[in-house]
Design a protein around this motif. Structure first.
Motif, PDB file in Angstrom:
ATOM      1  N   UNK A 148       0.932  -1.190   0.224  1.00 51.55           N
ATOM      2  CA  UNK A 148       0.018  -0.090   0.094  1.00 51.55           C
ATOM      3  C   UNK A 148       1.165   1.128   0.103  1.00 51.55           C
ATOM      4  N   UNK A 149       1.238   1.564  -1.329  1.00 47.08           N
ATOM      5  CA  UNK A 149       2.235   2.811  -1.322  1.00 47.08           C
ATOM      6  C   UNK A 149       1.705   3.994  -0.754  1.00 47.08           C
ATOM      7  N   UNK A 150       0.470   4.366  -0.571  1.00 47.28           N
ATOM      8  CA  UNK A 150       0.047   5.507   0.202  1.00 47.28           C
ATOM      9  C   UNK A 150       0.293   5.537   1.597  1.00 47.28           C
ATOM     10  N   UNK A 151       0.422   4.361   2.213  1.00 47.56           N
ATOM     11  CA  UNK A 151       0.604   4.224   3.582  1.00 47.56           C
ATOM     12  C   UNK A 151       1.764   4.263   3.972  1.00 47.56           C
ATOM     13  N   UNK A 152       3.090   4.498   2.879  1.00 45.60           N
ATOM     14  CA  UNK A 152       4.531   4.439   3.173  1.00 45.60           C
ATOM     15  C   UNK A 152       4.952   5.943   3.019  1.00 45.60           C
ATOM     16  N   UNK A 153       5.536   6.527   4.032  1.00 44.83           N
ATOM     17  CA  UNK A 153       6.149   7.834   4.005  1.00 44.83           C
ATOM     18  C   UNK A 153       7.348   8.038   3.222  1.00 44.83           C
ATOM     19  N   UNK A 154       7.662   9.248   2.737  1.00 42.21           N
ATOM     20  CA  UNK A 154       8.743   9.247   2.005  1.00 42.21           C
ATOM     21  C   UNK A 154       9.287  10.835   2.019  1.00 42.21           C
ATOM     22  N   UNK A 155      10.175  11.406   1.508  1.00 43.20           N
ATOM     23  CA  UNK A 155      10.771  12.797   1.588  1.00 43.20           C
ATOM     24  C   UNK A 155       9.676  13.816   0.915  1.00 43.20           C
ATOM     25  N   UNK A 156       8.649  13.031  -0.035  1.00 43.19           N
ATOM     26  CA  UNK A 156       7.850  14.100  -0.497  1.00 43.19           C
ATOM     27  C   UNK A 156       6.365  13.675  -0.269  1.00 43.19           C
ATOM     28  N   UNK A 157       6.268  13.081   1.163  1.00 44.14           N
ATOM     29  CA  UNK A 157       4.908  12.703   1.326  1.00 44.14           C
ATOM     30  C   UNK A 157       4.549  11.392   1.228  1.00 44.14           C
ATOM     31  N   UNK A 158       3.815  10.850   0.784  1.00 46.64           N
ATOM     32  CA  UNK A 158       3.503   9.584   0.311  1.00 46.64           C
ATOM     33  C   UNK A 158       4.347   9.131  -0.905  1.00 46.64           C
ATOM     34  N   UNK A 159       4.103   7.616  -1.159  1.00 49.21           N
ATOM     35  CA  UNK A 159       5.087   7.245  -2.003  1.00 49.21           C
ATOM     36  C   UNK A 159       4.030   6.474  -3.178  1.00 49.21           C
ATOM     37  N   UNK A 160       2.984   7.134  -3.457  1.00 48.17           N
ATOM     38  CA  UNK A 160       2.215   6.565  -4.252  1.00 48.17           C
ATOM     39  C   UNK A 160       2.811   6.503  -6.023  1.00 48.17           C
ATOM     40  N   UNK A 161       3.369   7.503  -6.207  1.00 46.42           N
ATOM     41  CA  UNK A 161       3.974   7.533  -7.479  1.00 46.42           C
ATOM     42  C   UNK A 161       5.183   6.490  -7.920  1.00 46.42           C
TER      43      UNK A 161
END
Length: 187
Positions: free
Chosen positions: A16-29
């Protein structure tokens, strides 16, 4: 997900990529960028996808939470990737393996374990060893070194791979790196 690389598509769909945080917010892309990287047919396509992934997951060696599922996806996608995409995938994995997880942004980007990322790479040591021997890939040296550092049970195998690579013509341009890595492995 495209059907070009079914193993990669299946791995990308596990998270669930939207649940994983990244330096740009979510990781959906990330899934789209990873698939574009794996299917890249030119250096420009590979570099564009690599840059997008890099800016989401990594900042100056610091890893974000999405690095762990990304690692699994990159490893799964290596075998079916084109030449340019594969080269950049190895580069990303080396960057992750050499990254760090103890930083002040942890509340923003979530917890991540470099050790766990490298463990997922260790599961495919043969792939990294084969590319090192065939192409003299310095990114594979970096990944193999970190696999040996983080996993004592892989250390002897990695040492053997490095010693074999030192005798190969394909690795002649990176003998200093291999020798230094071999020394680092046994410190």
């Amino acid at each position: 997900m495209s059907g070009r690389n079914p193993l990669l598509a299946a791995e990308l769909e596990r998270y669930d990529w939207s649940a994983h945080r990244s330096f740009l917010g979510g990781a959906e892309r990330l899934p789209d960028a990873v698939e574009r990287l794996a299917s890249a047919e030119s250096a420009q396509e590979a570099d564009a996808a690599w840059s997008e992934i890099d800016s989401v997951v990594l900042v100056q060696g610091r890893l974000s939470e999405c690095a762990l599922p990304l690692t699994s996806c990159l490893v799964a996608g290596l075998e079916g990737a084109g030449t340019e995409g594969r080269r950049r995938m190895f580069d990303l994995l080396a960057t992750i393996a050499g990254g760090y997880d103890d930083h002040v942004d942890i509340a923003l980007v979530g917890p991540v374990s470099v050790r766990e990322c490298v463990r997922r790479m260790t599961d495919r040591l043969g792939l990294f060893a084969a590319d090192l021997k065939a192409h003299g890939n310095p990114s594979c040296v970096d990944v193999l070194l970190m696999c040996g550092v983080y996993d004592a049970s892989a250390r002897d195998h990695v040492s053997d791979v490095f010693r074999e690579a030192l005798a190969l013509r394909s690795c002649a341009g990176i003998t200093d790196l291999i020798e230094a890595s071999l020394a680092d492995l046994h410190e």
